[in-house]
Design a protein around this motif. Structure first.
Motif, PDB file in Angstrom:
ATOM      1  N   GLU A   1      -3.602  28.562 -81.944  1.00 61.40           N
ATOM      2  CA  GLU A   1      -2.182  28.522 -82.315  1.00 61.40           C
ATOM      3  C   GLU A   1      -1.357  27.765 -81.283  1.00 61.40           C
ATOM      4  N   ILE A   2      -1.687  27.929 -80.006  1.00 63.47           N
ATOM      5  CA  ILE A   2      -0.989  27.178 -78.959  1.00 63.47           C
ATOM      6  C   ILE A   2      -1.238  25.678 -79.136  1.00 63.47           C
ATOM      7  N   LEU A   3      -2.495  25.314 -79.395  1.00 64.00           N
ATOM      8  CA  LEU A   3      -2.820  23.907 -79.600  1.00 64.00           C
ATOM      9  C   LEU A   3      -2.063  23.339 -80.792  1.00 64.00           C
ATOM     10  N   LEU A   4      -2.029  24.061 -81.897  1.00 65.46           N
ATOM     11  CA  LEU A   4      -1.309  23.577 -83.077  1.00 65.46           C
ATOM     12  C   LEU A   4       0.174  23.399 -82.777  1.00 65.46           C
TER      13      LEU A   4
ATOM     14  N   LEU B   1      -6.888  22.221 -88.207  1.00 69.40           N
ATOM     15  CA  LEU B   1      -6.489  20.905 -87.708  1.00 69.40           C
ATOM     16  C   LEU B   1      -6.389  19.889 -88.835  1.00 69.40           C
ATOM     17  N   TYR B   2      -7.345  19.921 -89.760  1.00 70.15           N
ATOM     18  CA  TYR B   2      -7.284  18.953 -90.855  1.00 70.15           C
ATOM     19  C   TYR B   2      -6.079  19.225 -91.752  1.00 70.15           C
TER      20      TYR B   2
ATOM     21  N   VAL C   1     -16.402  15.864 -90.922  1.00 67.17           N
ATOM     22  CA  VAL C   1     -15.871  14.891 -89.961  1.00 67.17           C
ATOM     23  C   VAL C   1     -15.109  15.608 -88.847  1.00 67.17           C
ATOM     24  N   THR C   2     -14.239  16.527 -89.228  1.00 66.86           N
ATOM     25  CA  THR C   2     -13.426  17.218 -88.234  1.00 66.86           C
ATOM     26  C   THR C   2     -14.264  18.135 -87.358  1.00 66.86           C
ATOM     27  N   SER C   3     -15.236  18.833 -87.953  1.00 65.91           N
ATOM     28  CA  SER C   3     -16.097  19.722 -87.165  1.00 65.91           C
ATOM     29  C   SER C   3     -16.892  18.938 -86.131  1.00 65.91           C
ATOM     30  N   LEU C   4     -17.438  17.793 -86.536  1.00 69.87           N
ATOM     31  CA  LEU C   4     -18.204  16.981 -85.589  1.00 69.87           C
ATOM     32  C   LEU C   4     -17.298  16.447 -84.484  1.00 69.87           C
TER      33      LEU C   4
ATOM     34  N   GLY D   1     -16.782  23.993 -92.851  1.00 72.17           N
ATOM     35  CA  GLY D   1     -15.829  23.843 -91.762  1.00 72.17           C
ATOM     36  C   GLY D   1     -15.467  25.178 -91.150  1.00 72.17           C
ATOM     37  N   ASP D   2     -15.233  25.204 -89.841  1.00 72.61           N
ATOM     38  CA  ASP D   2     -14.787  26.445 -89.234  1.00 72.61           C
ATOM     39  C   ASP D   2     -13.266  26.518 -89.282  1.00 72.61           C
TER      40      ASP D   2
END
Length: 203
Positions: free
Chosen positions: A64-67, A135-136, A154-157, A128-129
């Motif tokens: 949540e901080i990152l977002l 993020l996506y 793509v996003t997970s990798l 996806g996690d």
């Protein structure tokens, strides 16, 4: 009551984060978290499913901080591209690693001692996690980036590749090796540039 409960949860998580910086995940115990937070051990179990529950909730708080940081950056940089978005994620993750207690231990990589995984599974069929999905969804729905083909893989990798690069950067330097951080930024930027050229089905 709800406000007091929220404050107690945050105090417990703060204590957990501080201890992680001191003893690492292997040395973390519920008893010591409770002592540091000034609450009985039973209070920790009232809100969290033991030690792993603490770590999972702390990882979600870090997400949540990152977002929040990414929202601020996206608002300041209209017209983002996928390559630039990848660079921003690296920049903000590095800053968090430098200043957020516990983030060096509980970030978003998959490889954990004993096979622990801090973030819960996602809900997409692609596997996806929660971080990949969050993020996506943020990138497309809030930052206005175009959809990607096979987005959650793509996003997970990208998340896992970035986690490896950042981990390497911080192994030899408390603030992170600038050259390794730059290599990680370039890797993610190039990866997303390629992904953005691949049209999603039906596009």
């Amino acid at each position: 009551m709800q406000r007091r409960s929220r404050e107690r949860v945050e105090r417990i998580l703060d204590a957990c984060a501080e201890l992680l910086d001191e003893v690492g995940s292997e040395g973390l115990t519920v008893t010591e978290v409770a002592r540091r937070a000034g609450v009985p051990s039973g209070t920790v179990y009232q809100f969290f499913d033991g030690r792993l529950g603490l770590l999972r909730q702390l990882a979600l708080r870090h997400l949540e901080i990152l977002l929040g940081r990414l929202r601020a950056r996206a608002a300041a940089e209209p017209g983002l591209t996928w390559p630039r978005a990848g660079e921003i994620v690296i920049d903000e993750t590095v800053r968090m690693r430098r200043v957020i207690p516990g983030f060096t231990v509980v970030d978003f990589g998959e490889a954990r001692p004993g096979g622990e995984k801090y973030l819960p599974e996602g809900t997409t069929e692609a596997g996806g996690d929660i971080m990949a999905e969050s993020l996506y969804r943020f990138a497309v729905e809030e930052a206005g980036l175009p959809p990607l083909a096979d987005p959650y893989r793509v996003t997970s990798l990208a998340i896992q590749a970035a986690a490896v690069g950042i981990d390497l950067a911080f192994r030899t330097s408390r603030d992170g090796d600038p050259a390794m951080i730059e290599q990680t930024r370039r890797l993610l930027s190039a990866y997303f540039a390629d992904a953005a050229r691949r049209l999603p089905p039906g596009a």
